[in-house]
Design an enzyme around this catalytic site. Structure first.
Site, PDB file in Angstrom:
ATOM      1  N   ARG A   1       0.863  -1.211   0.177  1.00  0.00           N
ATOM      2  CA  ARG A   1      -0.054  -0.018  -0.003  1.00  0.00           C
ATOM      3  C   ARG A   1       0.942   1.235   0.042  1.00  0.00           C
ATOM      4  O   ARG A   1       0.394   2.190  -0.437  1.00  0.00           O
ATOM      5  CB  ARG A   1      -1.009   0.095   1.057  1.00  0.00           C
TER       6      ARG A   1
ATOM      7  N   ASP B   1      -9.500  -4.224   8.299  1.00  0.00           N
ATOM      8  CA  ASP B   1      -8.598  -5.085   8.956  1.00  0.00           C
ATOM      9  C   ASP B   1      -9.349  -5.885  10.263  1.00  0.00           C
ATOM     10  O   ASP B   1      -9.280  -7.188  10.614  1.00  0.00           O
ATOM     11  CB  ASP B   1      -7.350  -4.431   9.307  1.00  0.00           C
TER      12      ASP B   1
ATOM     13  N   ARG C   1     -11.678  -8.098   9.345  1.00  0.00           N
ATOM     14  CA  ARG C   1     -10.989  -9.427   8.906  1.00  0.00           C
ATOM     15  C   ARG C   1     -10.559 -10.257   9.892  1.00  0.00           C
ATOM     16  O   ARG C   1     -10.705 -11.433   9.958  1.00  0.00           O
ATOM     17  CB  ARG C   1      -9.725  -9.084   7.723  1.00  0.00           C
TER      18      ARG C   1
ATOM     19  N   HIS D   1      -2.970   0.637   8.087  1.00  0.00           N
ATOM     20  CA  HIS D   1      -3.695  -0.269   7.221  1.00  0.00           C
ATOM     21  C   HIS D   1      -2.826  -0.677   6.086  1.00  0.00           C
ATOM     22  O   HIS D   1      -2.543  -0.404   5.168  1.00  0.00           O
ATOM     23  CB  HIS D   1      -4.927   0.289   6.590  1.00  0.00           C
TER      24      HIS D   1
END
Length: 314
Positions: free
Chosen positions: A88, A148, A151, A175
């Site tokens: 990212r 997150d 998840r 993140h």
């Protein structure tokens, strides 16, 4: 300010799917889509709009920045997608350039809205948006580690065969690759995870918590490898954050916001449990962290600040 008006800037997979979930939610009666490719925005608005007779009455249309004037919530999902093999943070410079064009245009027409950043790297871009906009820090937030955390809860509930609503565990920090699971405060049915497992008779393999964390952390890479991009779950995260904002829920969510003054951190945005209500990020909650978790959080913040300082200098 129209509390029932929302704008989505960037009509790629994440932006368009977020607009779809918001139409389905019934939270807003007006959604404007803005994209550098105006025809793309028009196409998405038409496609979603054709389903409105099947859900809550509202309107969705392609517009431009002047249409932001009375919007309560402006969601920024514009920028380059994360490609296979990229982190990212790898796409930070590309998307910082995009934001340096977008944010001044938003501010030109609306200085009272809440800005919700979804584009990656979300924490760095939330910090950049805070600086570029000049908005109060509570009104510039990012999706942070909301996904997150979802998840992690999904994986824990699957591993222990328990309703995910009985799982309370946070993913915090970036993140991205330096995120961490705050295991010291994680509970299932109000019990520490290991205690719950003793009572529920879980297998030893079930308690491989680091493997669960790594799977949650790396989920996006697995999805991108298989289908090219992620957008369903992040769009659901956007909808959930919007619900907390519009309904003034005071829900605690791991959004990304300015962490200065908390945990001894500096002026960087990252995901921490935060009370979210009509005015935005009301306050960060300092959940207990053990020594190892505290060190990991500070490392995460330092890595984000390093990238942030680099894009400021460009």
């Amino acid at each position: 300010m129209n509390i029932q008006k929302c704008a989505v800037i960037g009509c790629g997979g994440v932006g368009a799917t977020s607009a779809y979930t918001l139409i389905e939610s019934g939270l807003f009666n007006e959604i404007v889509l803005i994209d550098a490719n105006h025809k793309k925005a028009e196409g998405e608005a038409l496609d979603i709009g054709h389903g409105i007779p099947l859900t809550v009455p509202s309107k969705i249309y392609a517009g431009d920045y002047a249409d932001l004037q009375d919007a309560y919530l402006v969601i920024i999902a514009a920028g380059a997608n994360q490609l296979p093999g990229e982190t990212r943070l790898d796409i930070s410079a590309k998307n910082a350039k995009v934001f340096k064009q977008i944010v001044p245009e938003i501010v030109k027409y609306n200085q009272d809205c809440i800005l919700l950043i979804v584009t990656n790297p979300v924490d760095v871009l939330t910090s950049l948006t805070l600086k570029l906009s000049g908005f109060p820090k509570e009104r510039v937030i990012g999706s942070g580690t909301v996904l997150d955390t979802a998840r992690l809860k999904y994986l824990l509930s699957s591993r222990f065969h328990i309703d995910s609503r009985n799982v309370h565990a946070w993913m915090i920090g970036e993140h991205g690759d330096t995120s961490l699971a705050a295991w010291s405060s994680a509970t299932i049915a109000g019990l520490p995870v290991e205690e719950y497992c003793k009572q529920a008779g879980c297998t030893k393999e079930s308690l491989e918590l680091n493997a669960i964390y790594e799977e949650a952390r790396d989920s996006a890479y697995h999805i991108i490898e298989r289908k090219g991009s992620t957008f369903y779950a992040i769009a659901m995260s956007v909808r959930r954050i919007a619900e907390a904002l519009v309904r003034d829920e005071r829900s605690i969510m791991t959004i990304s916001s300015c962490a200065k003054g908390y945990y001894g951190l500096g002026e960087i945005c990252l995901g921490l449990p935060t009370i979210v209500g009509r005015a935005g990020a009301k306050s960060i909650i300092e959940i207990p962290l053990n020594e190892e978790e505290m060190a990991k959080l500070k490392h995460s913040a330092a890595e984000l600040d390093k990238v942030y300082q680099e894009i400021l200098g460009e």
